[in-house]
Design an enzyme around this catalytic site. Sequence first.
Site, PDB file in Angstrom:
ATOM      1  N   ARG A   1     -28.401 -10.349 -75.722  1.00 53.34           N
ATOM      2  CA  ARG A   1     -29.284 -11.376 -75.157  1.00 53.34           C
ATOM      3  C   ARG A   1     -29.338 -11.338 -73.640  1.00 53.34           C
ATOM      4  NH1 ARG A   1     -26.263 -16.381 -76.916  1.00 53.34           N
ATOM      5  NH2 ARG A   1     -24.596 -14.944 -76.351  1.00 53.34           N
TER       6      ARG A   1
ATOM      7  N   HIS B   1     -24.531 -14.807 -37.577  1.00 51.57           N
ATOM      8  CA  HIS B   1     -24.560 -16.252 -37.406  1.00 51.57           C
ATOM      9  C   HIS B   1     -23.181 -16.869 -37.620  1.00 51.57           C
ATOM     10  CE1 HIS B   1     -28.985 -15.965 -38.895  1.00 51.57           C
ATOM     11  NE2 HIS B   1     -28.884 -15.651 -37.612  1.00 51.57           N
TER      12      HIS B   1
ATOM     13  N   LYS C   1     -18.017 -19.272 -45.851  1.00 52.20           N
ATOM     14  CA  LYS C   1     -19.188 -18.937 -46.655  1.00 52.20           C
ATOM     15  C   LYS C   1     -18.778 -18.074 -47.841  1.00 52.20           C
ATOM     16  CE  LYS C   1     -22.385 -18.842 -42.736  1.00 52.20           C
ATOM     17  NZ  LYS C   1     -23.331 -18.015 -41.953  1.00 52.20           N
TER      18      LYS C   1
ATOM     19  N   TYR D   1     -25.700 -18.612 -50.811  1.00 52.55           N
ATOM     20  CA  TYR D   1     -24.342 -18.771 -50.315  1.00 52.55           C
ATOM     21  C   TYR D   1     -23.962 -20.228 -50.214  1.00 52.55           C
ATOM     22  CZ  TYR D   1     -26.680 -19.007 -45.716  1.00 52.55           C
ATOM     23  OH  TYR D   1     -27.515 -19.313 -44.667  1.00 52.55           O
TER      24      TYR D   1
ATOM     25  N   ASP E   1     -32.683 -14.345 -33.630  1.00 56.90           N
ATOM     26  CA  ASP E   1     -31.757 -13.216 -33.702  1.00 56.90           C
ATOM     27  C   ASP E   1     -32.080 -12.149 -32.657  1.00 56.90           C
ATOM     28  OD1 ASP E   1     -30.332 -14.475 -35.685  1.00 56.90           O
ATOM     29  OD2 ASP E   1     -31.263 -13.368 -37.328  1.00 56.90           O
TER      30      ASP E   1
END
Length: 189
Positions: A24, A63, A73, A133, A170
């Site tokens: 499945r 970051h 994180k 995240y 950035d």
Amino acid sequence: MPEIRALGLEGVLEIVPRRFADERGFFSETYNAGDLAAAGIRLDFVQDNHSLSISPGTVRGLHFQKPPFAQDKLVRVVRGAVFDVAVDIRAGSPTFGQWVGVELSAARWNQLLVPRGFAHGFMTIEPETEVTYKVTAPYSRDHDCAIRFDDPAIGIDWPAGFTPLLSPKDRAAPLLAGLDTGFRYGAAA
């Protein structure tokens, strides 16, 4: 229990949750606080984030958030693949400015744990890549910071063959040298 591997920088871990497959499809506990606590990882996640990057070569990062909104994180890819990076930004750390990277992908089903005191970023290496995240502190515009993804002093070996696609934030990010990240090795964040 998930498989947990240290990646060479203090606290940066690759985590591979178990997957149970049959005709499945599959089932997986992608996060289980009890299993991680049994492995010595005790984090209180407060927010989940989800990004979609259309083009390969999309760079998000590097970051981090300064204390008191510093974030741990737990990063994973639900579609596609990225080259994911953590950089030690703790002043006085014996590994300050060093990085580790790992390919995260939906196929490999692996995750990266990036502790506070580390900058985080990734480059997509497949089209239509989705990244989710968990973070241990909410977003704070006043504490949100970035470091140039191509800082020559850090020297990240990004995947070749891609033209980096960056946000204006950035593109304008400063180099790590001389930047007060707010993190000190051995100090609580």
